[in-house]
Enzyme design. Structure first.
Site, short mmCIF file in Angstrom:
data_model
loop_
_atom_site.label_atom_id
_atom_site.label_comp_id
_atom_site.label_asym_id
_atom_site.label_seq_id
_atom_site.Cartn_x
_atom_site.Cartn_y
_atom_site.Cartn_z
CD GLU A 65 -8.31 -8.85 -0.36
OE1 GLU A 65 -6.96 -8.99 -0.50
OE2 GLU A 65 -8.56 -7.68 0.07
CG ASP A 236 -3.27 -4.13 -0.50
OD1 ASP A 236 -2.64 -4.54 -1.59
OD2 ASP A 236 -4.25 -3.57 -0.35
N1 NAD Z 1 -3.67 -1.38 3.53
C1 NAD Z 1 -4.91 -1.19 3.47
O1 NAD Z 1 -5.56 -1.35 4.51
C2 NAD Z 1 -5.43 -0.68 2.05
C3 NAD Z 1 -6.59 0.01 2.23
C4 NAD Z 1 -7.02 0.38 0.91
C5 NAD Z 1 -6.15 0.42 -0.19
N2 NAD Z 1 -5.07 -0.14 0.06
C6 NAD Z 1 -4.10 -0.49 -1.26
O2 NAD Z 1 -3.41 0.82 -1.61
C7 NAD Z 1 -3.24 1.09 -2.73
C8 NAD Z 1 -3.75 2.36 -3.28
O3 NAD Z 1 -5.01 2.48 -3.35
P1 NAD Z 1 -5.99 3.59 -4.08
O4 NAD Z 1 -7.37 3.21 -3.79
O5 NAD Z 1 -5.39 4.79 -3.53
O6 NAD Z 1 -5.50 3.16 -5.57
P2 NAD Z 1 -5.46 4.30 -6.82
O7 NAD Z 1 -5.36 3.37 -8.06
O8 NAD Z 1 -6.72 5.16 -6.73
O9 NAD Z 1 -4.26 5.14 -6.60
C9 NAD Z 1 -2.96 4.82 -6.83
C10 NAD Z 1 -2.05 5.59 -7.26
O10 NAD Z 1 -0.67 5.08 -7.27
C11 NAD Z 1 0.00 5.62 -8.32
N3 NAD Z 1 1.18 4.95 -8.50
C12 NAD Z 1 1.30 3.66 -9.05
N4 NAD Z 1 2.59 3.42 -9.33
C13 NAD Z 1 3.38 4.31 -8.63
C14 NAD Z 1 4.69 4.59 -8.54
N5 NAD Z 1 5.65 3.66 -9.05
N6 NAD Z 1 5.28 5.82 -7.80
C15 NAD Z 1 4.31 6.54 -7.52
N7 NAD Z 1 3.03 6.56 -7.81
C16 NAD Z 1 2.66 5.39 -8.38
C17 NAD Z 1 -1.04 5.59 -9.51
O11 NAD Z 1 -0.68 6.56 -10.56
C18 NAD Z 1 -2.18 5.94 -8.73
O12 NAD Z 1 -2.41 7.49 -8.62
C19 NAD Z 1 -3.98 -0.25 -3.53
O13 NAD Z 1 -2.99 -1.01 -3.91
C20 NAD Z 1 -4.90 -0.90 -2.44
O14 NAD Z 1 -4.80 -1.95 -2.72
C21 NAD Z 1 -4.58 -0.80 1.01
#
Ligand code: NAD
Length: 348
Positions: A65, A236
């Protein structure tokens, strides 16, 4: 030897190493507090900004993005990806860098890593929303999804909202152990939970931060009691959500920029008439935030360009007089502005 680049060629570049040094120099919780205020200050001047849903290039594996905005004096953009399968390959789910530029000349002002900065600004934005929407005196947060963002979220909610306990759950227990270890000296009471049901027990704030490019159901309706504030971060992009739609039917939902969230947020599950409030309206007093103790408030966060703009400006403001950056000759700047080719020949 070609002549050295001109003064105008040099742009401060904040590497990952320098971002790490800068954050520790200021102090993580201070950075989170100051960033929360910086994001809020820019949200309060919402009408000064150019706003557009981000440009998203989707693939089977994830999304890349570009997130631009301008306030008429400064232009900023972030490059960021989201690849839920990356962790299994040893890559991060989210990685980013960004740039600020002067609107009057178009010349860049600063180039910086934004992987760490995105985690910080996302946590700051969550905390900004929570301080206006969460039940007053909230002390306990459930943190579902204990990946890269998790500790930042917990620390921002501690620093800004005053939570004292974080209840962790992840489908991968190693992620929970990692988060518990990293928060060991944070001053938070850290409880590792065996299920998301256990994690939400007694929590006034529920943060969902999982990564799965799917319509996932991290929270079901029966898990959300009256009066709770939900900070939903992980849903997101199109086809990627975390909450059962019955929760949305009961909640008062607050968003960053409605046109982008309709495409990417939890509310993609609802039809276009589902009511939402842009959070800047609450910050400026233009709309009501939490109005009663039994109300379920939902911050349906997807991440918006103004947050990155605020974070970039915050970092830029900290650089003067420090060595937390390297000057790089990023702009080809010939002595005679029209003699670009002549400048190239100097290195022949
Ligand atoms: N809204 C925003 O501004 C924003 C900003 C950054 C990241 N994000 C989003 O946040 C999410 C997480 O980002 P991250 O960098 O921490 O990712 P990450 O991959 O480091 O961590 C995600 C975690 O979620 C866990 N997980 C997956 N499915 C699950 C479930 N059903 N129940 C419990 N845990 C589960 C995984 O095991 C992993 O530890 C991503 O989807 C990312 O796109 C959003």
């Amino acid at each position: 030897m070609p002549p050295a680049p001109s003064e105008l060629a040099y742009i401060p570049f904040v590497s990952v190493e320098n971002m790490m040094r800068l954050v520790h120099h200021v102090g993580i919780e201070t950075v989170l507090l100051e960033l929360t205020d910086a994001v809020e200050a820019d949200f309060r001047r919402w009408n000064a900004f150019e706003k557009t849903p981000r440009m998203a290039s989707h693939s089977r594996q994830g999304v890349i993005e570009l997130m631009p905005t301008s306030d008429g004096e400064i232009f900023g953009f972030k490059y960021v990806n989201g690849h839920p399968g990356n962790a299994a390959k040893g890559f991060q789910t989210v990685a980013a860098f960004g740039l600020l530029a002067r609107v009057d000349t178009g010349y860049p002002l600063v180039l910086t890593e934004m992987t760490l900065l995105t985690a910080l600004r996302t946590a700051a934005t969550s905390a900004m929303a929570a301080r206006h929407l969460a039940p007053p005196g909230a002390k306990v947060m459930a943190m579902i999804g204990n990946g890269a963002q998790a500790e930042f979220q917990a620390l921002a909610m501690k620093a800004v909202v005053g939570i004292e306990e974080v209840r962790l759950y992840d489908i991968d227990p190693r992620a929970t152990q990692k988060t518990a270890r990293n928060l060991g000296k944070s001053g938070l009471r850290v409880i590792a939970c065996a299920s998301s049901q256990e994690a939400v027990a007694g929590a006034q704030i529920i943060t969902t931060c999982t990564a799965d490019k799917a319509y996932a159901t991290i929270l079901t309706d029966n898990m959300v009691g009256a009066g709770v504030h939900i900070n939903a971060i992980g849903g997101d992009c199109p086809g990627k959500t975390e909450l059962h739609r019955d929760i949305l039917a009961r909640a008062s939902t607050f968003v960053e920029f409605e046109p982008q969230t309709r495409i990417e947020g939890e509310i993609q599950q609802m039809d276009a008439s589902y009511p939402v409030t842009e959070i800047w309206r609450v910050l400026t007093g233009d709309a009501e935030g939490r109005r009663d103790p039994r109300q379920i408030t939902l911050f349906d966060s997807v991440g918006f360009a103004i947050e990155d703009f605020a974070a970039l400006r915050y970092v830029y403001s900290k650089l003067q007089g420090t060595d937390f950056f390297q000057p790089i000759d990023m702009v080809a700047d010939p002595d005679d502005p029209r003699d670009l080719f002549g400048m190239l020949l100097r290195a022949a």
